[in-house]
Design a protein around this motif. Sequence first.
Motif, PDB file in Angstrom:
ATOM      1  N   ALA A 126      -0.294  85.723 -49.039  1.00  0.00           N
ATOM      2  CA  ALA A 126      -1.434  84.832 -49.266  1.00  0.00           C
ATOM      3  C   ALA A 126      -1.747  84.636 -50.748  1.00  0.00           C
ATOM      4  O   ALA A 126      -2.608  83.823 -51.101  1.00  0.00           O
ATOM      5  N   SER A 161      -3.976  81.556 -52.364  1.00  0.00           N
ATOM      6  CA  SER A 161      -5.305  82.031 -52.757  1.00  0.00           C
ATOM      7  C   SER A 161      -5.607  81.665 -54.201  1.00  0.00           C
ATOM      8  O   SER A 161      -6.744  81.309 -54.542  1.00  0.00           O
ATOM      9  N   ALA A 188     -10.152  85.743 -50.390  1.00  0.00           N
ATOM     10  CA  ALA A 188     -10.041  85.711 -51.858  1.00  0.00           C
ATOM     11  C   ALA A 188     -11.267  85.047 -52.476  1.00  0.00           C
ATOM     12  O   ALA A 188     -11.831  85.542 -53.465  1.00  0.00           O
ATOM     13  N   ASN A 248      -5.944  86.600 -47.308  1.00  0.00           N
ATOM     14  CA  ASN A 248      -6.018  85.161 -47.023  1.00  0.00           C
ATOM     15  C   ASN A 248      -6.932  84.484 -48.053  1.00  0.00           C
ATOM     16  O   ASN A 248      -7.746  85.155 -48.698  1.00  0.00           O
ATOM     17  N   PRO A 249      -6.795  83.171 -48.214  1.00  0.00           N
ATOM     18  CA  PRO A 249      -7.556  82.479 -49.254  1.00  0.00           C
ATOM     19  C   PRO A 249      -9.068  82.580 -49.077  1.00  0.00           C
ATOM     20  O   PRO A 249      -9.802  82.675 -50.058  1.00  0.00           O
ATOM     21  N   ASP A 250      -9.527  82.588 -47.826  1.00  0.00           N
ATOM     22  CA  ASP A 250     -10.962  82.670 -47.588  1.00  0.00           C
ATOM     23  C   ASP A 250     -11.508  84.013 -48.089  1.00  0.00           C
ATOM     24  O   ASP A 250     -12.544  84.085 -48.759  1.00  0.00           O
ATOM     25  N   VAL A 309      -4.967  90.210 -51.836  1.00  0.00           N
ATOM     26  CA  VAL A 309      -5.768  89.582 -50.781  1.00  0.00           C
ATOM     27  C   VAL A 309      -4.912  89.201 -49.584  1.00  0.00           C
ATOM     28  O   VAL A 309      -3.697  89.003 -49.699  1.00  0.00           O
TER      29      VAL A 309
END
Length: 212
Positions: free
Chosen positions: A50, A54, A27, A23-25, A21
Amino acid sequence: MSSIALAKTLQNVQVLPVLTVTNPDQAVQLCQALYKGGINAVEITLRTAAGLESLAVVKRELPEVVVAAGTVCNAEQVAAVKEAGVDFGVSPASTPALLHAINEAELPFIPGVATPSEAMYAAECGFNHLKLFPATAVGGLKLLKSIAAPLPELGFCPTGGLNQDNFLEFLNLPNVYCVGGSWMVNSADLNAGNWQAITDAAQKVTDAIAQQ
Ligand SMILES: O=C(O)C(=O)C[C@H](O)[C@H](O)COP(=O)(O)O
């Protein structure tokens, strides 16, 4: 202790998508889309910057998802993913230093192995849930069938080269508890944020298991 916790965690896990992924968003949205398609566990790799954050964010925001850290290769990463609160870790391969660090940290873990000797060594270190990687390249179904008789106490999550056409054959082997791979997530759909397509692909995997 950790192997009992791991067995419990894996009880309802049959497929483990390997995720990379950015970025966490992304993910969280990806894991949500997979969950909607019936996939309740994910392996988020440390291959991107990330990855670590994540893991922590998905673990916090989606408590219904089993969250594994992938590509955990050294003691520093073992400590970091434990801190992130993951359910378990996964490695592509095993070194004595890595297995020692995992045992010290008491982190539930699926070490990667590619040969019977590596599997026996991991078992000696207390691991009986292993990842066969890269599964199809090192012998795939034939290797798993051959290894079952001499090493009956070991279970494998074959990963590497699995796809929609062959994963059920692996999953149906008695010494396979789960299968892993990146085939479940199409990278064009991921990059485009096409979450419905990702849910549909996950549902295809879930349906294939249910319908056999
Ligand atoms: O990153 C890791 O820790 C790995 O062990 C590698 C992944 O499991 C494979 O790259 C998945 O293989 P494919 O499904 O053939 O793409």
